[in-house]
Design a protein around this motif. Structure first.
Motif, PDB file in Angstrom:
ATOM      1  N   GLN A 152     -43.700  -8.071  14.653  1.00  0.00           N
ATOM      2  CA  GLN A 152     -42.476  -8.851  14.858  1.00  0.00           C
ATOM      3  C   GLN A 152     -41.238  -8.014  14.557  1.00  0.00           C
ATOM      4  OE1 GLN A 152     -43.293 -12.302  12.347  1.00  0.00           O
ATOM      5  NE2 GLN A 152     -43.633 -13.539  14.171  1.00  0.00           N
ATOM      6  N   ILE A 153     -41.291  -7.207  13.513  1.00  0.00           N
ATOM      7  CA  ILE A 153     -40.156  -6.343  13.172  1.00  0.00           C
ATOM      8  C   ILE A 153     -39.888  -5.356  14.310  1.00  0.00           C
ATOM      9  CG2 ILE A 153     -39.404  -4.474  11.641  1.00  0.00           C
ATOM     10  CD1 ILE A 153     -40.785  -6.066   9.333  1.00  0.00           C
ATOM     11  N   PHE A 154     -40.956  -4.800  14.885  1.00  0.00           N
ATOM     12  CA  PHE A 154     -40.759  -3.835  15.962  1.00  0.00           C
ATOM     13  C   PHE A 154     -40.173  -4.508  17.201  1.00  0.00           C
ATOM     14  CE2 PHE A 154     -42.847  -0.073  18.414  1.00  0.00           C
ATOM     15  CZ  PHE A 154     -41.632   0.558  18.492  1.00  0.00           C
ATOM     16  N   VAL A 155     -40.639  -5.716  17.522  1.00  0.00           N
ATOM     17  CA  VAL A 155     -40.051  -6.460  18.648  1.00  0.00           C
ATOM     18  C   VAL A 155     -38.559  -6.670  18.395  1.00  0.00           C
ATOM     19  CG1 VAL A 155     -40.012  -8.674  19.878  1.00  0.00           C
ATOM     20  CG2 VAL A 155     -42.201  -7.579  19.360  1.00  0.00           C
ATOM     21  N   LEU A 178     -36.576  -4.901  16.396  1.00  0.00           N
ATOM     22  CA  LEU A 178     -35.901  -3.604  16.436  1.00  0.00           C
ATOM     23  C   LEU A 178     -35.624  -3.191  17.881  1.00  0.00           C
ATOM     24  CD1 LEU A 178     -34.926  -0.990  14.982  1.00  0.00           C
ATOM     25  CD2 LEU A 178     -37.268  -0.153  15.206  1.00  0.00           C
ATOM     26  N   LEU A 179     -36.625  -3.324  18.737  1.00  0.00           N
ATOM     27  CA  LEU A 179     -36.441  -2.967  20.144  1.00  0.00           C
ATOM     28  C   LEU A 179     -35.377  -3.848  20.801  1.00  0.00           C
ATOM     29  CD1 LEU A 179     -40.168  -2.410  21.144  1.00  0.00           C
ATOM     30  CD2 LEU A 179     -38.377  -0.654  21.010  1.00  0.00           C
ATOM     31  N   GLY A 180     -35.391  -5.143  20.483  1.00  0.00           N
ATOM     32  CA  GLY A 180     -34.426  -6.055  21.084  1.00  0.00           C
ATOM     33  C   GLY A 180     -33.011  -5.835  20.597  1.00  0.00           C
ATOM     34  N   LYS A 181     -32.877  -5.653  19.301  1.00  0.00           N
ATOM     35  CA  LYS A 181     -31.535  -5.566  18.710  1.00  0.00           C
ATOM     36  C   LYS A 181     -30.909  -4.183  18.826  1.00  0.00           C
ATOM     37  CE  LYS A 181     -32.198  -9.317  15.388  1.00  0.00           C
ATOM     38  NZ  LYS A 181     -32.198  -9.683  13.956  1.00  0.00           N
ATOM     39  N   GLN A 182     -31.699  -3.129  18.727  1.00  0.00           N
ATOM     40  CA  GLN A 182     -31.109  -1.785  18.693  1.00  0.00           C
ATOM     41  C   GLN A 182     -31.341  -0.978  19.966  1.00  0.00           C
ATOM     42  OE1 GLN A 182     -30.224   0.230  15.426  1.00  0.00           O
ATOM     43  NE2 GLN A 182     -30.712  -1.328  13.928  1.00  0.00           N
ATOM     44  N   TYR A 183     -32.328  -1.377  20.781  1.00  0.00           N
ATOM     45  CA  TYR A 183     -32.639  -0.602  21.984  1.00  0.00           C
ATOM     46  C   TYR A 183     -32.510  -1.413  23.267  1.00  0.00           C
ATOM     47  CZ  TYR A 183     -34.158   3.045  18.868  1.00  0.00           C
ATOM     48  OH  TYR A 183     -34.177   4.010  17.891  1.00  0.00           O
ATOM     49  N   ASN A 184     -32.022  -2.646  23.154  1.00  0.00           N
ATOM     50  CA  ASN A 184     -31.787  -3.500  24.320  1.00  0.00           C
ATOM     51  C   ASN A 184     -33.056  -3.757  25.142  1.00  0.00           C
ATOM     52  OD1 ASN A 184     -29.891  -5.136  25.580  1.00  0.00           O
ATOM     53  ND2 ASN A 184     -29.534  -3.639  27.198  1.00  0.00           N
ATOM     54  N   VAL A 185     -34.210  -3.740  24.477  1.00  0.00           N
ATOM     55  CA  VAL A 185     -35.464  -4.119  25.122  1.00  0.00           C
ATOM     56  C   VAL A 185     -35.608  -5.611  24.857  1.00  0.00           C
ATOM     57  CG1 VAL A 185     -37.968  -3.807  25.152  1.00  0.00           C
ATOM     58  CG2 VAL A 185     -36.458  -1.834  24.770  1.00  0.00           C
ATOM     59  N   GLN A 186     -35.217  -6.408  25.861  1.00  0.00           N
ATOM     60  CA  GLN A 186     -35.089  -7.849  25.652  1.00  0.00           C
ATOM     61  C   GLN A 186     -35.766  -8.655  26.759  1.00  0.00           C
ATOM     62  OE1 GLN A 186     -30.808  -8.297  25.282  1.00  0.00           O
ATOM     63  NE2 GLN A 186     -30.836  -7.547  23.183  1.00  0.00           N
ATOM     64  N   PRO A 187     -37.089  -8.539  26.861  1.00  0.00           N
ATOM     65  CA  PRO A 187     -37.764  -9.381  27.854  1.00  0.00           C
ATOM     66  C   PRO A 187     -37.647 -10.851  27.461  1.00  0.00           C
ATOM     67  CG  PRO A 187     -39.369  -8.350  26.411  1.00  0.00           C
ATOM     68  CD  PRO A 187     -38.032  -7.753  26.071  1.00  0.00           C
ATOM     69  N   GLU A 188     -37.861 -11.728  28.405  1.00  0.00           N
ATOM     70  CA  GLU A 188     -37.766 -13.159  28.144  1.00  0.00           C
ATOM     71  C   GLU A 188     -38.637 -13.537  26.941  1.00  0.00           C
ATOM     72  OE1 GLU A 188     -39.070 -17.310  30.287  1.00  0.00           O
ATOM     73  OE2 GLU A 188     -38.576 -15.597  31.561  1.00  0.00           O
ATOM     74  N   GLY A 247     -40.044 -13.756  15.831  1.00  0.00           N
ATOM     75  CA  GLY A 247     -39.992 -14.714  14.725  1.00  0.00           C
ATOM     76  C   GLY A 247     -38.640 -14.655  14.032  1.00  0.00           C
ATOM     77  N   ALA A 248     -38.641 -14.827  12.724  1.00  0.00           N
ATOM     78  CA  ALA A 248     -37.393 -14.839  11.949  1.00  0.00           C
ATOM     79  C   ALA A 248     -36.651 -13.508  12.049  1.00  0.00           C
ATOM     80  CB  ALA A 248     -37.683 -15.164  10.491  1.00  0.00           C
ATOM     81  N   TYR A 249     -37.378 -12.420  12.340  1.00  0.00           N
ATOM     82  CA  TYR A 249     -36.736 -11.100  12.453  1.00  0.00           C
ATOM     83  C   TYR A 249     -35.858 -11.002  13.700  1.00  0.00           C
ATOM     84  CZ  TYR A 249     -40.172 -10.049   8.923  1.00  0.00           C
ATOM     85  OH  TYR A 249     -40.926 -10.073   7.775  1.00  0.00           O
ATOM     86  N   GLY A 250     -36.098 -11.871  14.677  1.00  0.00           N
ATOM     87  CA  GLY A 250     -35.325 -11.847  15.910  1.00  0.00           C
ATOM     88  C   GLY A 250     -34.027 -12.632  15.855  1.00  0.00           C
ATOM     89  N   GLU A 251     -33.848 -13.403  14.792  1.00  0.00           N
ATOM     90  CA  GLU A 251     -32.630 -14.207  14.681  1.00  0.00           C
ATOM     91  C   GLU A 251     -31.387 -13.315  14.582  1.00  0.00           C
ATOM     92  OE1 GLU A 251     -33.279 -16.650  11.226  1.00  0.00           O
ATOM     93  OE2 GLU A 251     -35.020 -17.642  12.135  1.00  0.00           O
ATOM     94  N   SER A 273     -34.826  -6.961   8.110  1.00  0.00           N
ATOM     95  CA  SER A 273     -35.611  -5.756   8.383  1.00  0.00           C
ATOM     96  C   SER A 273     -34.729  -4.636   8.923  1.00  0.00           C
ATOM     97  CB  SER A 273     -36.704  -6.070   9.407  1.00  0.00           C
ATOM     98  OG  SER A 273     -36.134  -6.213  10.692  1.00  0.00           O
ATOM     99  N   VAL A 274     -35.374  -3.530   9.221  1.00  0.00           N
ATOM    100  CA  VAL A 274     -34.696  -2.375   9.801  1.00  0.00           C
ATOM    101  C   VAL A 274     -34.014  -2.741  11.122  1.00  0.00           C
ATOM    102  CG1 VAL A 274     -36.742  -1.532  11.029  1.00  0.00           C
ATOM    103  CG2 VAL A 274     -34.978   0.096  10.298  1.00  0.00           C
ATOM    104  N   ALA A 275     -34.481  -3.785  11.772  1.00  0.00           N
ATOM    105  CA  ALA A 275     -33.893  -4.199  13.055  1.00  0.00           C
ATOM    106  C   ALA A 275     -32.411  -4.539  12.935  1.00  0.00           C
ATOM    107  CB  ALA A 275     -34.656  -5.403  13.619  1.00  0.00           C
ATOM    108  N   ASP A 276     -31.975  -4.936  11.738  1.00  0.00           N
ATOM    109  CA  ASP A 276     -30.583  -5.357  11.537  1.00  0.00           C
ATOM    110  C   ASP A 276     -29.708  -4.294  10.875  1.00  0.00           C
ATOM    111  OD1 ASP A 276     -30.601  -8.186  12.452  1.00  0.00           O
ATOM    112  OD2 ASP A 276     -32.185  -8.324  10.944  1.00  0.00           O
TER     113      ASP A 276
END
Length: 192
Positions: free
Chosen positions: A130-133, A135-145, A152-156, A162-165
Motif C-alpha cells: 500500500q505504501i508503494f502504491v 508513493l507511486l501515485g503521490k510522487q511519480y504520478n502513477v495514478q491508475p483508476e 488504503g490510508a496511505y493514499g489519502e 509514510s515516505v509517500a508524503d
C-alpha cells in the motif's frame, strides 16, 4: 515532481531517474530510517562503480552481493537478509518484467492490479504494498483508476503516514510524529 526526501541530492537524483533505485529503497525500508533506506541505492551504485540493472543484481554472485551490502557502513541493519531480498526482487523483475522495474507499474489499468503486482514481490506485505502504491501515485504520478483506494490510508491526501508524503523536512517531521503516535497507540492497546 522530483523525489525530494531530505537526503543527499545525488541520492534523490538517482531515485528520480531510476525506478529500480526506488524499488530497492522501498525494499530496504524496514527496521532502519527512511533516509538510510532511500540513500542505500545510491551507496550501492557508488560501491559498484555504476548504477546496477535488475538483471545484474539478479545474476550477481550472492556472497559477493552480501559482502557489498555488509561493507561498513552497511546498507542495512541486516545486510545479509536484505541483500538476499533485493536479489529476490530483482529476479522477479527479470522473470516477469524483462528486468524493467518501471514495467511493474507502467500501463497498469487499475490500482487493484498495481497493488496485486507489488504485493506479489518478495518481502512486500499489505502495508508495504500500500505504501508503494501511495508513493507511486503521490510522487511519480502513477495514478491508475482506484489507486488511492488500493493504497488504503496511505493514499489519502496529506496522510503523512509514510515516505509517500515526504517532500521536505516539515513533511518528514509530520510522518515521524504520526508513526510515533501510532506506536504509542499500539502499545497502549496491548497494555489494555
Amino acid at each position: 515532481m522530483p523525489f525530494s526526501l531530505p537526503i543527499d541530492a545525488e541520492a534523490n537524483a538517482l531515485l528520480d531517474r531510476d525506478p529500480l533505485a526506488v524499488l530497492v529503497g522501498l525494499t530496504l525500508d524496514q527496521q532502519i530510517t527512511m533516509e538510510k533506506a532511500f540513500t542505500s541505492p545510491w551507496v550501492l551504485a557508488q560501491r559498484l562503480g555504476h548504477e546496477p540493472t535488475a538483471t545484474e543484481l539478479a545474476d550477481f554472485d550472492p556472497d559477493a552481493l552480501i559482502a557489498i551490502f555488509a561493507e561498513p557502513p552497511a546498507l542495512h541493519r541486516f545486510p545479509k537478509a536484505m541483500a538476499v531480498r533485493v536479489q529476490e526482487v530483482c529476479r522477479v523483475l527479470v522473470d516477469q518484467y524483462d528486468g524493467d522495474a518501471a514495467a511493474l507499474w507502467r500501463g497498469v489499468p487499475t490500482g487493484a492490479e498495481l497493488y496485486k503486482r507489488i504485493f506479489a514481490l518478495p518481502g512486500f506485505g499489505k502495508q508495504k504494498a500500500q505504501i508503494f502504491v501511495a508513493l507511486l501515485g503521490k510522487q511519480y504520478n502513477v495514478q491508475p483508476e482506484g489507486w488511492r483506494e488500493a493504497a488504503g490510508a496511505y493514499g489519502e491526501v496529506d496522510a503523512f503516514k509514510s515516505v509517500a508524503d515526504i517532500v521536505d523536512d516539515e513533511s518528514l517531521a509530520k510522518v515521524r510524529a504520526n508513526k510515533k503516535a501510532a506506536k504509542a497507540e499500539a502499545r497502549a492497546a496491548k497494555g489494555a
